[in-house]
Design a protein around this motif. Structure first.
Motif, PDB file in Angstrom:
ATOM      1  N   CYS A   1      42.665  40.303  47.763  1.00  0.00           N
ATOM      2  CA  CYS A   1      42.024  40.421  46.470  1.00  0.00           C
ATOM      3  C   CYS A   1      40.808  41.327  46.657  1.00  0.00           C
ATOM      4  O   CYS A   1      40.114  41.236  47.683  1.00  0.00           O
ATOM      5  N   ALA A   2      40.520  42.201  45.682  1.00  0.00           N
ATOM      6  CA  ALA A   2      39.379  43.107  45.811  1.00  0.00           C
ATOM      7  C   ALA A   2      38.804  43.387  44.435  1.00  0.00           C
ATOM      8  O   ALA A   2      39.525  43.336  43.431  1.00  0.00           O
ATOM      9  N   TYR A   3      37.525  43.665  44.371  1.00  0.00           N
ATOM     10  CA  TYR A   3      36.967  44.114  43.106  1.00  0.00           C
ATOM     11  C   TYR A   3      36.305  45.469  43.250  1.00  0.00           C
ATOM     12  O   TYR A   3      35.846  45.851  44.324  1.00  0.00           O
ATOM     13  N   HIS A   4      36.320  46.179  42.150  1.00  0.00           N
ATOM     14  CA  HIS A   4      35.819  47.538  42.108  1.00  0.00           C
ATOM     15  C   HIS A   4      34.750  47.616  41.031  1.00  0.00           C
ATOM     16  O   HIS A   4      34.981  47.213  39.897  1.00  0.00           O
ATOM     17  N   THR A   5      33.583  48.067  41.401  1.00  0.00           N
ATOM     18  CA  THR A   5      32.500  48.202  40.438  1.00  0.00           C
ATOM     19  C   THR A   5      32.444  49.631  39.916  1.00  0.00           C
ATOM     20  O   THR A   5      33.246  50.474  40.304  1.00  0.00           O
ATOM     21  N   GLY A   6      31.489  49.888  39.042  1.00  0.00           N
ATOM     22  CA  GLY A   6      31.356  51.235  38.508  1.00  0.00           C
ATOM     23  C   GLY A   6      30.943  52.256  39.534  1.00  0.00           C
ATOM     24  O   GLY A   6      31.034  53.451  39.305  1.00  0.00           O
ATOM     25  N   GLY A   7      30.497  51.786  40.686  1.00  0.00           N
ATOM     26  CA  GLY A   7      30.175  52.698  41.778  1.00  0.00           C
ATOM     27  C   GLY A   7      31.425  53.057  42.549  1.00  0.00           C
ATOM     28  O   GLY A   7      32.519  53.057  41.998  1.00  0.00           O
ATOM     29  N   PHE A   8      31.271  53.307  43.790  1.00  0.00           N
ATOM     30  CA  PHE A   8      32.411  53.757  44.586  1.00  0.00           C
ATOM     31  C   PHE A   8      32.952  52.688  45.531  1.00  0.00           C
ATOM     32  O   PHE A   8      33.881  52.932  46.262  1.00  0.00           O
ATOM     33  N   LYS A   9      32.355  51.503  45.493  1.00  0.00           N
ATOM     34  CA  LYS A   9      32.732  50.509  46.472  1.00  0.00           C
ATOM     35  C   LYS A   9      33.847  49.605  45.971  1.00  0.00           C
ATOM     36  O   LYS A   9      33.865  49.206  44.810  1.00  0.00           O
ATOM     37  N   THR A  10      34.758  49.305  46.863  1.00  0.00           N
ATOM     38  CA  THR A  10      35.755  48.265  46.610  1.00  0.00           C
ATOM     39  C   THR A  10      35.511  47.188  47.645  1.00  0.00           C
ATOM     40  O   THR A  10      35.527  47.459  48.847  1.00  0.00           O
ATOM     41  N   ILE A  11      35.276  45.964  47.183  1.00  0.00           N
ATOM     42  CA  ILE A  11      34.940  44.847  48.056  1.00  0.00           C
ATOM     43  C   ILE A  11      36.162  43.936  48.166  1.00  0.00           C
ATOM     44  O   ILE A  11      36.715  43.507  47.149  1.00  0.00           O
ATOM     45  N   PHE A  12      36.554  43.638  49.401  1.00  0.00           N
ATOM     46  CA  PHE A  12      37.774  42.878  49.666  1.00  0.00           C
ATOM     47  C   PHE A  12      37.482  41.441  50.085  1.00  0.00           C
ATOM     48  O   PHE A  12      36.446  41.155  50.699  1.00  0.00           O
ATOM     49  N   GLY A  13      38.431  40.562  49.785  1.00  0.00           N
ATOM     50  CA  GLY A  13      38.424  39.220  50.336  1.00  0.00           C
ATOM     51  C   GLY A  13      39.027  39.218  51.727  1.00  0.00           C
ATOM     52  O   GLY A  13      39.457  40.257  52.239  1.00  0.00           O
ATOM     53  N   ALA A  14      39.098  38.028  52.329  1.00  0.00           N
ATOM     54  CA  ALA A  14      39.576  37.900  53.708  1.00  0.00           C
ATOM     55  C   ALA A  14      41.085  37.964  53.815  1.00  0.00           C
ATOM     56  O   ALA A  14      41.621  38.147  54.902  1.00  0.00           O
ATOM     57  N   GLY A  15      41.784  37.797  52.696  1.00  0.00           N
ATOM     58  CA  GLY A  15      43.241  37.890  52.717  1.00  0.00           C
ATOM     59  C   GLY A  15      43.918  36.541  52.812  1.00  0.00           C
ATOM     60  O   GLY A  15      43.361  35.574  53.342  1.00  0.00           O
ATOM     61  N   THR A  16      45.125  36.464  52.253  1.00  0.00           N
ATOM     62  CA  THR A  16      46.000  35.300  52.364  1.00  0.00           C
ATOM     63  C   THR A  16      47.351  35.773  52.875  1.00  0.00           C
ATOM     64  O   THR A  16      47.944  36.693  52.303  1.00  0.00           O
ATOM     65  N   ARG A  17      47.825  35.143  53.952  1.00  0.00           N
ATOM     66  CA  ARG A  17      49.134  35.514  54.498  1.00  0.00           C
ATOM     67  C   ARG A  17      50.201  34.685  53.805  1.00  0.00           C
ATOM     68  O   ARG A  17      50.172  33.453  53.852  1.00  0.00           O
ATOM     69  N   LEU A  18      51.123  35.359  53.149  1.00  0.00           N
ATOM     70  CA  LEU A  18      52.222  34.696  52.436  1.00  0.00           C
ATOM     71  C   LEU A  18      53.489  34.753  53.270  1.00  0.00           C
ATOM     72  O   LEU A  18      53.873  35.814  53.766  1.00  0.00           O
ATOM     73  N   PHE A  19      54.111  33.580  53.444  1.00  0.00           N
ATOM     74  CA  PHE A  19      55.425  33.493  54.093  1.00  0.00           C
ATOM     75  C   PHE A  19      56.435  33.046  53.041  1.00  0.00           C
ATOM     76  O   PHE A  19      56.256  31.987  52.426  1.00  0.00           O
ATOM     77  N   VAL A  20      57.462  33.829  52.825  1.00  0.00           N
ATOM     78  CA  VAL A  20      58.525  33.433  51.909  1.00  0.00           C
ATOM     79  C   VAL A  20      59.760  33.124  52.742  1.00  0.00           C
ATOM     80  O   VAL A  20      60.324  34.007  53.399  1.00  0.00           O
ATOM     81  N   LYS A  21      60.174  31.866  52.696  1.00  0.00           N
ATOM     82  CA  LYS A  21      61.275  31.421  53.536  1.00  0.00           C
ATOM     83  C   LYS A  21      62.600  31.579  52.806  1.00  0.00           C
ATOM     84  O   LYS A  21      62.737  31.165  51.659  1.00  0.00           O
ATOM     85  N   ALA A  22      63.566  32.133  53.513  1.00  0.00           N
ATOM     86  CA  ALA A  22      64.900  32.335  52.920  1.00  0.00           C
ATOM     87  C   ALA A  22      65.678  31.021  52.864  1.00  0.00           C
ATOM     88  O   ALA A  22      65.406  30.095  53.660  1.00  0.00           O
TER      89      ALA A  22
END
Lengths: 113, 111
Positions: free
Chosen positions: B90-111
Protein backbone atom coordinates in the motif's frame (compact mmCIF):
# COMPACT_ATOMS: atom_id res chain seq x y z
CA UNK A 1 7.28 -1.55 -23.78
CA UNK A 2 8.28 0.88 -21.02
CA UNK A 3 11.41 0.07 -19.18
CA UNK A 4 13.49 0.97 -16.15
CA UNK A 5 16.84 -0.78 -16.27
CA UNK A 6 19.20 -1.23 -13.37
CA UNK A 7 22.76 -2.02 -14.36
CA UNK A 8 23.42 -4.87 -11.91
CA UNK A 9 21.20 -7.59 -10.55
CA UNK A 10 23.61 -8.60 -7.77
CA UNK A 11 26.60 -6.80 -6.30
CA UNK A 12 29.03 -7.79 -3.58
CA UNK A 13 31.23 -5.06 -2.15
CA UNK A 14 33.56 -4.63 0.78
CA UNK A 15 33.12 -2.21 3.67
CA UNK A 16 34.53 1.21 2.80
CA UNK A 17 34.27 0.80 -0.97
CA UNK A 18 32.59 3.44 -3.11
CA UNK A 19 29.61 1.90 -4.87
CA UNK A 20 27.71 3.15 -7.92
CA UNK A 21 24.23 1.90 -8.79
CA UNK A 22 23.01 2.96 -12.19
CA UNK A 23 19.46 3.31 -13.46
CA UNK A 24 18.17 4.21 -16.92
CA UNK A 25 14.58 4.80 -18.03
CA UNK A 26 13.29 5.02 -21.59
CA UNK A 27 9.94 6.72 -20.91
CA UNK A 28 11.11 10.35 -20.90
CA UNK A 29 9.89 10.64 -17.31
CA UNK A 30 10.68 13.75 -15.33
CA UNK A 31 10.82 12.07 -11.93
CA UNK A 32 13.21 9.37 -10.79
CA UNK A 33 13.56 7.71 -7.40
CA UNK A 34 15.80 5.42 -5.40
CA UNK A 35 14.24 3.17 -2.74
CA UNK A 36 15.65 0.41 -0.62
CA UNK A 37 13.60 -2.57 0.43
CA UNK A 38 14.25 -4.36 3.71
CA UNK A 39 12.17 -7.12 5.35
CA UNK A 40 9.46 -5.71 7.58
CA UNK A 41 10.21 -2.14 6.56
CA UNK A 42 8.77 -1.98 3.07
CA UNK A 43 10.21 0.45 0.55
CA UNK A 44 11.96 3.48 1.97
CA UNK A 45 12.77 6.51 -0.15
CA UNK A 46 16.45 7.44 -0.27
CA UNK A 47 16.57 10.25 -2.84
CA UNK A 48 14.51 11.49 -5.73
CA UNK A 49 14.94 13.86 -8.64
CA UNK A 50 12.27 15.86 -10.46
CA UNK A 51 14.54 17.28 -13.13
CA UNK A 52 18.02 17.03 -14.55
CA UNK A 53 20.62 18.13 -12.00
CA UNK A 54 17.90 18.48 -9.36
CA UNK A 55 17.74 16.20 -6.33
CA UNK A 56 15.84 16.00 -3.09
CA UNK A 57 16.46 13.95 0.03
CA UNK A 58 14.01 11.25 0.85
CA UNK A 59 13.45 9.69 4.25
CA UNK A 60 16.81 7.93 4.65
CA UNK A 61 19.49 9.84 2.69
CA UNK A 62 22.35 9.37 5.16
CA UNK A 63 25.32 7.62 3.62
CA UNK A 64 24.05 8.10 0.07
CA UNK A 65 24.31 10.66 -2.70
CA UNK A 66 22.84 10.80 -6.20
CA UNK A 67 23.61 12.19 -9.61
CA UNK A 68 21.31 13.07 -12.50
CA UNK A 69 23.28 14.51 -15.39
CA UNK A 70 20.83 13.33 -18.07
CA UNK A 71 17.06 13.00 -17.93
CA UNK A 72 17.09 9.25 -18.51
CA UNK A 73 19.82 8.33 -16.01
CA UNK A 74 19.81 8.46 -12.20
CA UNK A 75 22.75 7.13 -10.21
CA UNK A 76 22.90 6.22 -6.54
CA UNK A 77 26.29 6.49 -4.85
CA UNK A 78 27.37 4.91 -1.61
CA UNK A 79 30.39 6.99 -0.67
CA UNK A 80 31.79 4.44 1.79
CA UNK A 81 29.75 1.26 1.90
CA UNK A 82 28.82 -0.17 5.28
CA UNK A 83 27.26 -3.49 6.25
CA UNK A 84 23.97 -1.81 7.19
CA UNK A 85 23.61 -0.77 3.56
CA UNK A 86 23.17 -4.40 2.52
CA UNK A 87 19.75 -4.29 0.94
CA UNK A 88 17.65 -4.53 -2.22
CA UNK A 89 17.84 -1.23 -4.09
CA UNK A 90 15.00 -0.28 -6.41
CA UNK A 91 15.00 2.51 -8.94
CA UNK A 92 11.72 3.96 -10.21
CA UNK A 93 10.49 6.68 -12.53
CA UNK A 94 7.21 8.49 -13.02
CA UNK A 95 5.65 11.15 -15.18
CA UNK A 96 5.09 14.54 -13.61
CA UNK A 97 1.41 14.24 -12.78
CA UNK A 98 -0.38 13.96 -9.44
CA UNK A 99 -1.16 10.38 -8.57
CA UNK A 100 1.03 9.06 -11.33
CA UNK A 101 2.20 5.52 -10.78
CA UNK A 102 5.81 4.51 -10.43
CA UNK A 103 7.58 2.21 -12.85
CA UNK A 104 10.24 0.13 -11.13
CA UNK A 105 13.38 -1.60 -12.26
CA UNK A 106 14.06 -5.21 -11.25
CA UNK A 107 16.28 -4.16 -8.38
CA UNK A 108 19.91 -4.58 -7.34
CA UNK A 109 20.66 -6.86 -4.40
CA UNK A 110 23.70 -5.32 -2.75
CA UNK A 111 25.71 -7.22 -0.16
CA UNK A 112 28.37 -5.31 1.78
CA UNK A 113 30.82 -7.61 3.54
CA UNK B 1 7.07 6.38 12.63
CA UNK B 2 5.34 4.61 9.78
CA UNK B 3 2.79 6.79 8.03
CA UNK B 4 1.33 3.82 6.21
CA UNK B 5 0.81 0.62 8.19
CA UNK B 6 0.09 -2.82 6.86
CA UNK B 7 -0.39 -4.74 10.08
CA UNK B 8 -0.65 -8.21 8.59
CA UNK B 9 2.74 -9.46 7.36
CA UNK B 10 1.10 -12.38 5.59
CA UNK B 11 -2.27 -13.75 4.52
CA UNK B 12 -3.25 -17.18 3.26
CA UNK B 13 -6.40 -17.70 1.17
CA UNK B 14 -7.94 -20.58 -0.75
CA UNK B 15 -8.17 -20.27 -4.52
CA UNK B 16 -11.52 -18.84 -5.57
CA UNK B 17 -12.17 -17.09 -2.27
CA UNK B 18 -11.83 -13.40 -1.47
CA UNK B 19 -8.52 -11.89 -0.37
CA UNK B 20 -8.72 -8.73 1.73
CA UNK B 21 -5.55 -6.76 2.34
CA UNK B 22 -5.67 -3.87 4.78
CA UNK B 23 -3.79 -0.62 5.21
CA UNK B 24 -4.05 2.13 7.84
CA UNK B 25 -2.60 5.59 7.49
CA UNK B 26 -1.93 8.55 9.74
CA UNK B 27 -1.43 11.47 7.34
CA UNK B 28 -4.65 12.91 5.91
CA UNK B 29 -2.79 15.06 3.38
CA UNK B 30 -2.69 12.76 0.39
CA UNK B 31 -3.97 12.85 -3.14
CA UNK B 32 -3.91 9.20 -4.09
CA UNK B 33 -3.47 5.80 -2.60
CA UNK B 34 -1.90 3.14 -4.78
CA UNK B 35 -1.43 -0.61 -4.50
CA UNK B 36 1.62 -2.32 -5.93
CA UNK B 37 2.29 -6.01 -6.35
CA UNK B 38 5.74 -7.55 -6.15
CA UNK B 39 6.91 -10.98 -7.22
CA UNK B 40 10.28 -12.33 -6.02
CA UNK B 41 13.27 -11.06 -8.01
CA UNK B 42 11.15 -8.42 -9.74
CA UNK B 43 10.40 -4.77 -9.09
CA UNK B 44 6.95 -3.78 -7.82
CA UNK B 45 4.28 -3.18 -10.45
CA UNK B 46 1.31 -0.87 -10.16
CA UNK B 47 -2.01 -2.59 -9.51
CA UNK B 48 -4.76 -0.07 -8.75
CA UNK B 49 -5.17 3.40 -7.26
CA UNK B 50 -7.85 5.55 -5.66
CA UNK B 51 -8.01 9.31 -5.37
CA UNK B 52 -8.80 11.07 -2.12
CA UNK B 53 -12.21 12.21 -3.42
CA UNK B 54 -13.49 8.67 -4.00
CA UNK B 55 -14.38 5.82 -1.68
CA UNK B 56 -14.19 2.93 -4.14
CA UNK B 57 -12.40 1.99 -7.34
CA UNK B 58 -12.74 -1.24 -9.30
CA UNK B 59 -10.61 -2.86 -11.93
CA UNK B 60 -11.62 -6.38 -12.87
CA UNK B 61 -11.04 -8.70 -9.91
CA UNK B 62 -9.49 -5.89 -7.85
CA UNK B 63 -11.42 -3.34 -5.79
CA UNK B 64 -9.98 -0.76 -3.45
CA UNK B 65 -12.07 0.82 -0.70
CA UNK B 66 -11.16 4.04 1.09
CA UNK B 67 -12.64 4.96 4.48
CA UNK B 68 -11.34 8.43 5.24
CA UNK B 69 -13.01 8.76 8.63
CA UNK B 70 -11.28 5.58 9.81
CA UNK B 71 -8.09 6.34 7.83
CA UNK B 72 -8.32 2.85 6.43
CA UNK B 73 -7.80 1.38 2.98
CA UNK B 74 -8.48 -2.14 1.79
CA UNK B 75 -7.81 -4.12 -1.37
CA UNK B 76 -10.25 -6.91 -2.28
CA UNK B 77 -9.30 -9.61 -4.78
CA UNK B 78 -12.21 -11.73 -5.97
CA UNK B 79 -11.81 -14.51 -6.92
CA UNK B 80 -8.27 -15.11 -5.74
CA UNK B 81 -5.97 -17.06 -8.05
CA UNK B 82 -2.63 -18.79 -7.37
CA UNK B 83 -0.93 -16.23 -9.64
CA UNK B 84 -1.99 -13.53 -7.18
CA UNK B 85 0.52 -14.89 -4.67
CA UNK B 86 2.92 -11.98 -4.16
CA UNK B 87 3.78 -9.19 -1.76
CA UNK B 88 1.30 -6.30 -1.86
CA UNK B 89 2.34 -2.80 -0.92
CA UNK B 90 0.00 0.00 0.00
CA UNK B 91 1.38 3.48 -0.79
CA UNK B 92 0.22 7.06 -0.80
CA UNK B 93 1.18 9.86 -3.09
CA UNK B 94 1.02 13.50 -2.10
CA UNK B 95 1.02 16.58 -4.27
CA UNK B 96 4.78 16.53 -4.10
CA UNK B 97 6.97 13.91 -5.63
CA UNK B 98 7.09 11.39 -2.83
CA UNK B 99 5.35 8.06 -2.71
CA UNK B 100 5.36 6.56 0.78
CA UNK B 101 5.04 2.77 1.09
CA UNK B 102 3.85 0.42 3.79
CA UNK B 103 5.82 -2.64 4.89
CA UNK B 104 3.88 -5.00 2.63
CA UNK B 105 1.65 -8.04 3.07
CA UNK B 106 2.63 -11.39 1.57
CA UNK B 107 -0.40 -13.12 0.06
CA UNK B 108 -0.45 -16.89 -0.44
CA UNK B 109 -3.26 -18.26 -2.59
CA UNK B 110 -3.55 -22.00 -2.20
CA UNK B 111 -4.76 -24.12 -5.10
Amino acid sequence: DVKVTQSSRYLVKRTGEKVFLECVQDMDHENMFWYRQDPGLGLRLIYFSYDVKMKEKGDIPEGYSVSREKKERFSLILESASTNQTSMYLCASSADRVGEKLFFGSGTQLSVL
Amino acid sequence: DQQVKQNSPSLSVQEGRISILNCDYTNSMFDYFLWYKKYPAEGPTFLISISSIKDKNEDGRFTVFLNKSAKHLSLHIVPSQPGDSAVYFCAYHTGGFKTIFGAGTRLFVKA
